[in-house]
Design an enzyme around this catalytic site. Structure first.
Site, PDB file in Angstrom:
ATOM      1  CB  ILE A  15       6.848  70.544 -16.941  1.00  0.00           C
ATOM      2  CG1 ILE A  15       6.256  70.472 -15.530  1.00  0.00           C
ATOM      3  CG2 ILE A  15       8.304  70.983 -16.880  1.00  0.00           C
ATOM      4  CD1 ILE A  15       6.906  69.426 -14.638  1.00  0.00           C
ATOM      5  CE  LYS A 154      10.236  61.158 -10.995  1.00  0.00           C
ATOM      6  NZ  LYS A 154      10.446  62.071 -12.127  1.00  0.00           N
TER       7      LYS A 154
END
Length: 231
Positions: A15, A154
């Protein structure tokens, strides 16, 4: 006119590399922070900063080095993540020390980065883009046995991104928890996430009309933002 600045925290080969290339093609200077980079390899539009995000106090110094070298970032992408895997039948087997380290990387350093990003955004002209993206996944919605530390991080950070999106929207600041899915809405977890697809979606969020894209920005490769029912 100076080039806008983007800052990728946790810039890896997937990414991070894809997003750096995409942003530079759009005229951005891109600073990249990672454990493995060599600052001596920095170039005119490619600033490399070595970091250890398990120590959240380091985040302020990262931004200070960026500001000294280039100035204030208008786009900040937090792409760092950590996980200590556990047996599926014993999710609390991770030591407190390892849990604390993962939480620091996944959440506490993100908190520090948001605070620094807000300071940068406030100092930029009103016409400048102002965006903070966190690379998430489905763990904020559904627990996965074996991913205890990642799921806690998360979930906690998703809450922060949601509150930031509510608090600062009137100032033109974008905050998104970015979650790649399959076309059927199924999760995509590392190492199966698509770097170029993330780069395209970050640009969509930065440059396109995102009025209808919520803080929980689920997307599909080649389709962009796609809303799914809760898993």
């Amino acid at each position: 006119m100076s080039k806008p600045i983007a800052f990728i925290i946790g810039a890896g080969k997937n990414i991070g590399a894809s997003t750096t290339k995409a942003l530079q093609a759009k005229g951005y200077r891109v600073a990249q922070a990672a454990r493995s980079v060599n600052p001596d390899d920095s170039k005119d539009d490619d600033l490399l900063l070595k970091n250890d995000l398990s120590k959240p106090d380091n985040v302020a110094s990262l931004f200070a080095r960026l500001r000294k070298s280039w100035g204030e970032p208008s786009v900040v992408i937090y792409n760092a993540a950590a996980a200590h895997f556990t047996p599926k039948d014993d999710p609390f087997s991770v030591s407190v020390e390892d849990f604390t380290s993962d939480l620091a990387i996944n959440t506490i350093s993100t908190y520090a980065a948001i605070k620094e990003a807000l300071a940068s955004f406030e100092s930029l002209p009103s016409s400048a883009p102002k965006a903070f993206f966190f690379t998430g996944n489905c763990l904020n919605q559904v627990p996965m046995l074996g991913l205890q530390t990642a799921g806690v991080g998360k979930s906690a950070t998703a809450h922060m991104i949601q509150t930031a999106s509510l608090a600062y929207a009137d100032k033109g600041m974008k905050f998104h928890y970015v979650d790649e899915r399959t076309s059927e809405g199924k999760p995509k977890i590392n190492p199966y996430v698509d770097g170029p697809a993330h780069a395209d979606f970050f640009l969509e969020l930065m440059e396109g009309r995102t009025d209808e894209v919520p803080w929980l920005a689920t997307f599909v490769k080649g389709q962009g933002y796609t809303s799914f029912a809760k898993l």
